[in-house]
Motif scaffolding. Structure first.
Motif, PDB file in Angstrom:
ATOM      1  N   MET A   1       0.837  -1.181   0.000  1.00  4.66           N
ATOM      2  CA  MET A   1       0.000   0.000   0.000  1.00  4.66           C
ATOM      3  C   MET A   1       0.884   1.247   0.000  1.00  4.66           C
ATOM      4  O   MET A   1       1.822   1.360   0.770  1.00  4.66           O
ATOM      5  N   THR A   2       0.591   2.179  -0.862  1.00  4.57           N
ATOM      6  CA  THR A   2       1.318   3.438  -0.946  1.00  4.57           C
ATOM      7  C   THR A   2       0.513   4.531  -0.272  1.00  4.57           C
ATOM      8  O   THR A   2      -0.690   4.667  -0.494  1.00  4.57           O
ATOM      9  N   ILE A   3       1.179   5.321   0.564  1.00  8.39           N
ATOM     10  CA  ILE A   3       0.544   6.468   1.208  1.00  8.39           C
ATOM     11  C   ILE A   3       0.712   7.660   0.281  1.00  8.39           C
ATOM     12  O   ILE A   3       1.827   8.051  -0.061  1.00  8.39           O
ATOM     13  N   ARG A   4      -0.408   8.239  -0.126  1.00  6.63           N
ATOM     14  CA  ARG A   4      -0.414   9.380  -1.041  1.00  6.63           C
ATOM     15  C   ARG A   4      -0.451  10.671  -0.212  1.00  6.63           C
ATOM     16  O   ARG A   4      -1.323  10.846   0.621  1.00  6.63           O
ATOM     17  N   VAL A   5       0.524  11.560  -0.458  1.00  4.97           N
ATOM     18  CA  VAL A   5       0.709  12.749   0.366  1.00  4.97           C
ATOM     19  C   VAL A   5       0.622  14.013  -0.480  1.00  4.97           C
ATOM     20  O   VAL A   5       1.128  14.056  -1.599  1.00  4.97           O
ATOM     21  N   LEU A   6      -0.012  15.032   0.084  1.00  4.94           N
ATOM     22  CA  LEU A   6      -0.022  16.378  -0.500  1.00  4.94           C
ATOM     23  C   LEU A   6       0.811  17.263   0.413  1.00  4.94           C
ATOM     24  O   LEU A   6       0.623  17.239   1.633  1.00  4.94           O
ATOM     25  N   LEU A   7       1.748  18.019  -0.151  1.00  2.92           N
ATOM     26  CA  LEU A   7       2.577  18.958   0.600  1.00  2.92           C
ATOM     27  C   LEU A   7       2.075  20.374   0.367  1.00  2.92           C
ATOM     28  O   LEU A   7       1.923  20.784  -0.781  1.00  2.92           O
ATOM     29  N   ALA A   8       1.846  21.116   1.439  1.00  2.00           N
ATOM     30  CA  ALA A   8       1.388  22.501   1.303  1.00  2.00           C
ATOM     31  C   ALA A   8       2.246  23.396   2.186  1.00  2.00           C
ATOM     32  O   ALA A   8       2.215  23.294   3.414  1.00  2.00           O
ATOM     33  N   ASP A   9       3.017  24.248   1.539  1.00  2.00           N
ATOM     34  CA  ASP A   9       3.863  25.209   2.237  1.00  2.00           C
ATOM     35  C   ASP A   9       4.183  26.315   1.250  1.00  2.00           C
ATOM     36  O   ASP A   9       4.411  26.041   0.071  1.00  2.00           O
ATOM     37  N   ASP A  10       4.209  27.552   1.717  1.00  2.00           N
ATOM     38  CA  ASP A  10       4.487  28.657   0.800  1.00  2.00           C
ATOM     39  C   ASP A  10       5.966  28.763   0.443  1.00  2.00           C
ATOM     40  O   ASP A  10       6.323  29.478  -0.481  1.00  2.00           O
ATOM     41  N   GLU A  11       6.825  28.023   1.121  1.00  2.00           N
ATOM     42  CA  GLU A  11       8.262  28.022   0.822  1.00  2.00           C
ATOM     43  C   GLU A  11       8.593  26.826  -0.070  1.00  2.00           C
ATOM     44  O   GLU A  11       8.515  25.672   0.361  1.00  2.00           O
ATOM     45  N   ALA A  12       8.977  27.097  -1.299  1.00  2.00           N
ATOM     46  CA  ALA A  12       9.309  26.026  -2.252  1.00  2.00           C
ATOM     47  C   ALA A  12      10.452  25.150  -1.746  1.00  2.00           C
ATOM     48  O   ALA A  12      10.453  23.932  -1.956  1.00  2.00           O
ATOM     49  N   MET A  13      11.427  25.735  -1.060  1.00  2.00           N
ATOM     50  CA  MET A  13      12.555  24.962  -0.533  1.00  2.00           C
ATOM     51  C   MET A  13      12.095  23.976   0.544  1.00  2.00           C
ATOM     52  O   MET A  13      12.602  22.862   0.617  1.00  2.00           O
ATOM     53  N   ILE A  14      11.143  24.380   1.361  1.00  2.00           N
ATOM     54  CA  ILE A  14      10.609  23.482   2.399  1.00  2.00           C
ATOM     55  C   ILE A  14       9.902  22.310   1.728  1.00  2.00           C
ATOM     56  O   ILE A  14      10.112  21.145   2.088  1.00  2.00           O
ATOM     57  N   ARG A  15       9.060  22.620   0.741  1.00  2.00           N
ATOM     58  CA  ARG A  15       8.368  21.543   0.021  1.00  2.00           C
ATOM     59  C   ARG A  15       9.362  20.594  -0.625  1.00  2.00           C
ATOM     60  O   ARG A  15       9.213  19.374  -0.552  1.00  2.00           O
ATOM     61  N   ALA A  16      10.409  21.149  -1.237  1.00  2.00           N
ATOM     62  CA  ALA A  16      11.413  20.310  -1.896  1.00  2.00           C
ATOM     63  C   ALA A  16      12.139  19.427  -0.883  1.00  2.00           C
ATOM     64  O   ALA A  16      12.390  18.241  -1.146  1.00  2.00           O
ATOM     65  N   GLY A  17      12.447  19.978   0.273  1.00  2.07           N
ATOM     66  CA  GLY A  17      13.116  19.199   1.306  1.00  2.07           C
ATOM     67  C   GLY A  17      12.259  18.068   1.827  1.00  2.07           C
ATOM     68  O   GLY A  17      12.725  16.929   1.978  1.00  2.07           O
ATOM     69  N   ILE A  18      11.002  18.364   2.097  1.00  3.61           N
ATOM     70  CA  ILE A  18      10.088  17.323   2.581  1.00  3.61           C
ATOM     71  C   ILE A  18       9.878  16.270   1.501  1.00  3.61           C
ATOM     72  O   ILE A  18       9.871  15.070   1.777  1.00  3.61           O
ATOM     73  N   ARG A  19       9.731  16.713   0.261  1.00  6.98           N
ATOM     74  CA  ARG A  19       9.572  15.763  -0.850  1.00  6.98           C
ATOM     75  C   ARG A  19      10.787  14.835  -0.931  1.00  6.98           C
ATOM     76  O   ARG A  19      10.653  13.631  -1.111  1.00  6.98           O
ATOM     77  N   ALA A  20      11.982  15.397  -0.765  1.00  6.38           N
ATOM     78  CA  ALA A  20      13.201  14.589  -0.833  1.00  6.38           C
ATOM     79  C   ALA A  20      13.238  13.564   0.300  1.00  6.38           C
ATOM     80  O   ALA A  20      13.591  12.400   0.092  1.00  6.38           O
ATOM     81  N   ILE A  21      12.860  13.988   1.496  1.00 10.51           N
ATOM     82  CA  ILE A  21      12.837  13.066   2.636  1.00 10.51           C
ATOM     83  C   ILE A  21      11.816  11.963   2.407  1.00 10.51           C
ATOM     84  O   ILE A  21      12.107  10.780   2.569  1.00 10.51           O
ATOM     85  N   LEU A  22      10.607  12.347   2.016  1.00 11.68           N
ATOM     86  CA  LEU A  22       9.556  11.349   1.792  1.00 11.68           C
ATOM     87  C   LEU A  22       9.891  10.444   0.616  1.00 11.68           C
ATOM     88  O   LEU A  22       9.507   9.271   0.596  1.00 11.68           O
ATOM     89  N   GLY A  23      10.616  10.970  -0.353  1.00  6.93           N
ATOM     90  CA  GLY A  23      10.975  10.200  -1.538  1.00  6.93           C
ATOM     91  C   GLY A  23      11.899   9.025  -1.254  1.00  6.93           C
ATOM     92  O   GLY A  23      12.044   8.133  -2.084  1.00  6.93           O
ATOM     93  N   THR A  24      12.513   9.021  -0.084  1.00 10.96           N
ATOM     94  CA  THR A  24      13.384   7.897   0.268  1.00 10.96           C
ATOM     95  C   THR A  24      12.593   6.669   0.704  1.00 10.96           C
ATOM     96  O   THR A  24      13.154   5.590   0.830  1.00 10.96           O
ATOM     97  N   ASP A  25      11.296   6.839   0.943  1.00  7.00           N
ATOM     98  CA  ASP A  25      10.448   5.720   1.372  1.00  7.00           C
ATOM     99  C   ASP A  25       9.598   5.264   0.188  1.00  7.00           C
ATOM    100  O   ASP A  25       8.750   6.014  -0.289  1.00  7.00           O
ATOM    101  N   PRO A  26       9.796   4.029  -0.282  1.00  2.00           N
ATOM    102  CA  PRO A  26       9.025   3.564  -1.444  1.00  2.00           C
ATOM    103  C   PRO A  26       7.522   3.422  -1.158  1.00  2.00           C
ATOM    104  O   PRO A  26       6.737   3.320  -2.090  1.00  2.00           O
ATOM    105  N   GLY A  27       7.144   3.491   0.093  1.00  2.00           N
ATOM    106  CA  GLY A  27       5.732   3.372   0.441  1.00  2.00           C
ATOM    107  C   GLY A  27       5.009   4.699   0.497  1.00  2.00           C
ATOM    108  O   GLY A  27       3.832   4.749   0.844  1.00  2.00           O
ATOM    109  N   ILE A  28       5.703   5.785   0.172  1.00  2.00           N
ATOM    110  CA  ILE A  28       5.101   7.122   0.219  1.00  2.00           C
ATOM    111  C   ILE A  28       5.257   7.774  -1.150  1.00  2.00           C
ATOM    112  O   ILE A  28       6.333   7.781  -1.735  1.00  2.00           O
ATOM    113  N   GLU A  29       4.160   8.332  -1.650  1.00  2.00           N
ATOM    114  CA  GLU A  29       4.168   9.049  -2.927  1.00  2.00           C
ATOM    115  C   GLU A  29       3.612  10.451  -2.722  1.00  2.00           C
ATOM    116  O   GLU A  29       2.489  10.612  -2.237  1.00  2.00           O
ATOM    117  N   VAL A  30       4.393  11.465  -3.065  1.00  5.00           N
ATOM    118  CA  VAL A  30       3.900  12.848  -3.024  1.00  5.00           C
ATOM    119  C   VAL A  30       3.114  13.058  -4.310  1.00  5.00           C
ATOM    120  O   VAL A  30       3.681  13.030  -5.400  1.00  5.00           O
TER     121      VAL A  30
END
Length: 134
Positions: A1-30
């Motif tokens: 099962m894949t957990i589907r995630v939406l990231l909401a932050d007005d700082e593009a760098m924060i979103r990119a950082g969280i996306r990178a962290i979550l991207g290391t887990d194959p069970g999570i999809e942004v």
């Protein structure tokens, strides 16, 4: 099962950082990103993620107001509802397939960013913002 995630932050760098962290887990999809509260609500309704990670302070519509709109418009985003009913760190960790220490770290970060001392204050804030059932 894949957990589907939406990231909401007005700082593009924060979103990119969280996306990178979550991207290391194959069970999570942004599945989407949003730079403000209105876009977060629109994206959540369009993509129907399992979890929305949202900054509290964003332009146009803040995160608390956006979360309240989502709670009304898409009550099936169940993890948020279950967390709001007082799950323990271990319950949240199990639900999201994370280590309990990771959950504790995120809870601490959330409390610090909201300038709150504990979960009781967070529950009061959620209630005042219309995000809780009680």
């Amino acid at each position: 099962m894949t957990i589907r995630v939406l990231l909401a932050d007005d700082e593009a760098m924060i979103r990119a950082g969280i996306r990178a962290i979550l991207g290391t887990d194959p069970g999570i999809e942004v599945v989407a990103e949003a730079a403000d509260g209105h876009a977060a609500v629109e994206s959540a309704l369009a993509h129907r993620p399992d979890v929305v990670l949202m900054d509290v302070r964003m332009p146009r519509l803040d995160g608390l107001a956006a979360a309240a709109e989502l709670r009304t418009a898409a009550p099936e985003i169940a993890v948020v509802a279950r967390v709001g009913r007082g799950l323990s760190n271990q319950d949240i960790a199990t639900e999201l397939f994370l280590a309990e220490a990771t959950v504790k770290a995120h809870v601490s970060t959330i409390l610090r960013r909201l300038a709150l001392r504990n979960r009781v204050q967070a529950a009061i804030l959620a209630h005042e913002a219309g995000l809780s059932d009680s």
